[in-house]
Design a protein around this motif. Sequence first.
Motif, PDB file in Angstrom:
ATOM      1  N   ALA A  82       0.833  -1.207   0.000  1.00 39.37           N
ATOM      2  CA  ALA A  82       0.000   0.000   0.000  1.00 39.37           C
ATOM      3  C   ALA A  82       0.866   1.255   0.000  1.00 39.37           C
ATOM      4  O   ALA A  82       0.524   2.266  -0.638  1.00 39.37           O
ATOM      5  N   LEU A  83       2.004   1.213   0.697  1.00 37.60           N
ATOM      6  CA  LEU A  83       2.911   2.354   0.727  1.00 37.60           C
ATOM      7  C   LEU A  83       3.514   2.612  -0.660  1.00 37.60           C
ATOM      8  O   LEU A  83       3.667   3.762  -1.079  1.00 37.60           O
ATOM      9  N   VAL A  84       3.835   1.556  -1.377  1.00 38.39           N
ATOM     10  CA  VAL A  84       4.341   1.711  -2.745  1.00 38.39           C
ATOM     11  C   VAL A  84       3.321   2.466  -3.602  1.00 38.39           C
ATOM     12  O   VAL A  84       3.670   3.405  -4.334  1.00 38.39           O
ATOM     13  N   ALA A  85       2.057   2.061  -3.505  1.00 37.47           N
ATOM     14  CA  ALA A  85       1.008   2.725  -4.290  1.00 37.47           C
ATOM     15  C   ALA A  85       0.890   4.204  -3.917  1.00 37.47           C
ATOM     16  O   ALA A  85       0.738   5.070  -4.788  1.00 37.47           O
ATOM     17  N   ALA A  86       0.968   4.527  -2.628  1.00 38.76           N
ATOM     18  CA  ALA A  86       0.857   5.918  -2.189  1.00 38.76           C
ATOM     19  C   ALA A  86       2.024   6.758  -2.689  1.00 38.76           C
ATOM     20  O   ALA A  86       1.847   7.912  -3.102  1.00 38.76           O
ATOM     21  N   ILE A  96      -1.362  20.249  -6.001  1.00 37.29           N
ATOM     22  CA  ILE A  96      -0.997  20.215  -4.589  1.00 37.29           C
ATOM     23  C   ILE A  96      -2.051  19.476  -3.778  1.00 37.29           C
ATOM     24  O   ILE A  96      -1.732  18.817  -2.780  1.00 37.29           O
ATOM     25  N   THR A  97      -3.299  19.518  -4.199  1.00 35.58           N
ATOM     26  CA  THR A  97      -4.361  18.802  -3.481  1.00 35.58           C
ATOM     27  C   THR A  97      -4.149  17.301  -3.563  1.00 35.58           C
ATOM     28  O   THR A  97      -4.240  16.581  -2.555  1.00 35.58           O
ATOM     29  N   VAL A  98      -3.861  16.807  -4.756  1.00 31.97           N
ATOM     30  CA  VAL A  98      -3.618  15.368  -4.929  1.00 31.97           C
ATOM     31  C   VAL A  98      -2.364  14.954  -4.159  1.00 31.97           C
ATOM     32  O   VAL A  98      -2.336  13.900  -3.515  1.00 31.97           O
ATOM     33  N   LEU A  99      -1.325  15.780  -4.207  1.00 30.66           N
ATOM     34  CA  LEU A  99      -0.101  15.464  -3.473  1.00 30.66           C
ATOM     35  C   LEU A  99      -0.362  15.416  -1.972  1.00 30.66           C
ATOM     36  O   LEU A  99       0.163  14.540  -1.268  1.00 30.66           O
ATOM     37  N   ALA A 100      -1.169  16.339  -1.464  1.00 31.08           N
ATOM     38  CA  ALA A 100      -1.473  16.350  -0.032  1.00 31.08           C
ATOM     39  C   ALA A 100      -2.216  15.083   0.373  1.00 31.08           C
ATOM     40  O   ALA A 100      -1.921  14.478   1.417  1.00 31.08           O
ATOM     41  N   LEU A 101      -3.187  14.648  -0.443  1.00 28.62           N
ATOM     42  CA  LEU A 101      -3.926  13.425  -0.134  1.00 28.62           C
ATOM     43  C   LEU A 101      -3.021  12.200  -0.222  1.00 28.62           C
ATOM     44  O   LEU A 101      -3.105  11.284   0.607  1.00 28.62           O
ATOM     45  N   ALA A 102      -2.147  12.170  -1.237  1.00 30.58           N
ATOM     46  CA  ALA A 102      -1.198  11.063  -1.350  1.00 30.58           C
ATOM     47  C   ALA A 102      -0.245  11.051  -0.159  1.00 30.58           C
ATOM     48  O   ALA A 102       0.135   9.982   0.342  1.00 30.58           O
ATOM     49  N   LEU A 104      -0.953  12.034   2.858  1.00 31.91           N
ATOM     50  CA  LEU A 104      -1.697  11.452   3.976  1.00 31.91           C
ATOM     51  C   LEU A 104      -1.625   9.931   3.924  1.00 31.91           C
ATOM     52  O   LEU A 104      -1.388   9.269   4.952  1.00 31.91           O
ATOM     53  N   ALA A 105      -1.799   9.350   2.721  1.00 34.45           N
ATOM     54  CA  ALA A 105      -1.724   7.896   2.566  1.00 34.45           C
ATOM     55  C   ALA A 105      -0.317   7.377   2.835  1.00 34.45           C
ATOM     56  O   ALA A 105      -0.133   6.304   3.435  1.00 34.45           O
ATOM     57  N   VAL A 106       0.696   8.122   2.403  1.00 34.34           N
ATOM     58  CA  VAL A 106       2.077   7.734   2.699  1.00 34.34           C
ATOM     59  C   VAL A 106       2.268   7.615   4.202  1.00 34.34           C
ATOM     60  O   VAL A 106       2.854   6.645   4.707  1.00 34.34           O
ATOM     61  N   GLY A 107       1.769   8.595   4.940  1.00 33.30           N
ATOM     62  CA  GLY A 107       1.896   8.559   6.389  1.00 33.30           C
ATOM     63  C   GLY A 107       1.201   7.357   7.004  1.00 33.30           C
ATOM     64  O   GLY A 107       1.748   6.685   7.884  1.00 33.30           O
ATOM     65  N   VAL A 108      -0.004   7.059   6.528  1.00 28.69           N
ATOM     66  CA  VAL A 108      -0.769   5.942   7.081  1.00 28.69           C
ATOM     67  C   VAL A 108      -0.010   4.627   6.930  1.00 28.69           C
ATOM     68  O   VAL A 108       0.110   3.836   7.878  1.00 28.69           O
ATOM     69  N   PHE A 109       0.527   4.366   5.740  1.00 26.20           N
ATOM     70  CA  PHE A 109       1.111   3.053   5.464  1.00 26.20           C
ATOM     71  C   PHE A 109       2.603   2.965   5.774  1.00 26.20           C
ATOM     72  O   PHE A 109       3.141   1.857   5.849  1.00 26.20           O
ATOM     73  N   ALA A 110       3.249   4.097   6.008  1.00 30.02           N
ATOM     74  CA  ALA A 110       4.638   4.067   6.473  1.00 30.02           C
ATOM     75  C   ALA A 110       4.731   3.486   7.880  1.00 30.02           C
ATOM     76  O   ALA A 110       5.830   3.204   8.368  1.00 30.02           O
ATOM     77  N   THR A 111       3.591   3.279   8.519  1.00 28.22           N
ATOM     78  CA  THR A 111       3.573   2.691   9.859  1.00 28.22           C
ATOM     79  C   THR A 111       4.037   1.248   9.874  1.00 28.22           C
ATOM     80  O   THR A 111       4.104   0.645  10.952  1.00 28.22           O
ATOM     81  N   LEU A 112       4.391   0.687   8.733  1.00 34.02           N
ATOM     82  CA  LEU A 112       4.964  -0.654   8.763  1.00 34.02           C
ATOM     83  C   LEU A 112       6.249  -0.653   9.594  1.00 34.02           C
ATOM     84  O   LEU A 112       6.645  -1.693  10.141  1.00 34.02           O
ATOM     85  N   ALA A 113       6.907   0.527   9.715  1.00 32.38           N
ATOM     86  CA  ALA A 113       8.082   0.622  10.590  1.00 32.38           C
ATOM     87  C   ALA A 113       7.719   0.281  12.028  1.00 32.38           C
ATOM     88  O   ALA A 113       8.530  -0.302  12.766  1.00 32.38           O
ATOM     89  N   GLN A 114       6.502   0.610  12.438  1.00 35.17           N
ATOM     90  CA  GLN A 114       6.064   0.346  13.800  1.00 35.17           C
ATOM     91  C   GLN A 114       5.532  -1.070  13.987  1.00 35.17           C
ATOM     92  O   GLN A 114       5.091  -1.431  15.082  1.00 35.17           O
ATOM     93  N   ASP A 115       5.569  -1.877  12.944  1.00 32.16           N
ATOM     94  CA  ASP A 115       5.374  -3.315  13.080  1.00 32.16           C
ATOM     95  C   ASP A 115       6.720  -4.022  13.149  1.00 32.16           C
ATOM     96  O   ASP A 115       6.843  -5.084  13.754  1.00 32.16           O
ATOM     97  N   ILE A 116       7.721  -3.427  12.520  1.00 35.50           N
ATOM     98  CA  ILE A 116       9.051  -4.033  12.501  1.00 35.50           C
ATOM     99  C   ILE A 116       9.707  -3.949  13.872  1.00 35.50           C
ATOM    100  O   ILE A 116      10.302  -4.926  14.349  1.00 35.50           O
ATOM    101  N   VAL A 117       9.612  -2.803  14.544  1.00 32.27           N
ATOM    102  CA  VAL A 117      10.276  -2.646  15.840  1.00 32.27           C
ATOM    103  C   VAL A 117       9.722  -3.613  16.897  1.00 32.27           C
ATOM    104  O   VAL A 117      10.491  -4.300  17.575  1.00 32.27           O
ATOM    105  N   PRO A 118       8.386  -3.734  17.081  1.00 30.26           N
ATOM    106  CA  PRO A 118       7.888  -4.737  18.030  1.00 30.26           C
ATOM    107  C   PRO A 118       8.247  -6.160  17.623  1.00 30.26           C
ATOM    108  O   PRO A 118       8.406  -7.030  18.492  1.00 30.26           O
TER     109      PRO A 118
END
Length: 400
Positions: A82-86, A96-102, A104-118
Amino acid sequence: MSGDVPGRLILLFAVGCGLAVATLYYNQPMLAVIGAGLGASAPSVAWVPTLTQLGYALGILLLAPLGDRHDRRGVIALKGLALVAALLAAGTAPSITVLALASLAVGVFATLAQDIVPAAATMAADANRGRVVGKVMTGLLLGILLSRVISGVVAAQWGWRVMFLAAGVSIALLVAVAWRQLPSFEATTDLPYGALLRSLGELWLEHPALRRATLAQGLLALAFGAFWSTLAVFLQGAPFHLGSAAAGAYGLAGAAGALAAPLAGRSADSGGPEGVTRIGAAVVTLSFALLFVFPWVSGTAYLWILGASAIGFDFGLQGTLIAHQTIIYGLDPAARSRLNAVLFVGMFVAMALGSMLGSALLAAFGWMGVVGVMAVASLLALAVRLWGGQRVGARTARAV
């Protein structure tokens, strides 16, 4: 699953965290270039890093708890795709509107880092958990700091779109390697999704140590967000007139702060994490206080002072983060993903607030307004850790 973590997996965890979290920060040195390329105003462009940080907080809140409920290997793979798609959407954004929404999605799915640490914390033995987490977090922190160097140079040479597209390729490669190398992880709870989310509030109420860690780290993150969201604009103006590459280069100076991760991990294992949090917060406070000399030094001298401050506050902030993670991972082994989620939601909401507050203060009061909020926030974080330490000491004395 706790035991000795193979070196190849520690390396994979560290690189994976670094690549994932870097996607949150590529945009910061490129803001002026993005604004010029899309014909967007400075206030409009400021929403790009703000929505990225808010997306990360939202993703941690809604998705990170799934690591306790499902196999983390599968969660990491799905989030990565999902992060690749974002990232591809950001790199091809027509406005700029599309970039801002994208973003937001980058932020949501970059949370895979917070699955790696635990995942790394789960695989590590109790006696070595701080060291393992410290090594993995070194990769994450280098990702945060070097991302700005890389994106600043890439934007200056090839444009901001190339940076987002290259980031998408890097995450796609990470997903392929992680799927082949990571073991499966057993779920530690069978709570339904709604109950899983409600348990975040229960953990918050149950553990005072979690509340103190989140508040202190959040205050430091607010200062961090204010600095990095305004630095590129500050350096672009008088008396510096520097571009995105120069702003990104300060990430290289701050990369020295990543050395704090293994040092803090070892100190937390051997002497306890409480002292590490206080030392780290004090270093951050002193580093930001140094920036008050701006009106009294030359532009060239201040560039060196900025570099010294970046080294200092990154070192202190990252050391404090490792110590806070060591504290919360010991509270409830079956809820590590959720405890981590609470800490990082607070941290990234505060960072997004710092980005907005920093931009507003820079426009209204200039750079010294930004320095003021950074110094006050870090001083409050130090007060939280000192107050918490006194309470722990008082309880120990009463028990004796």
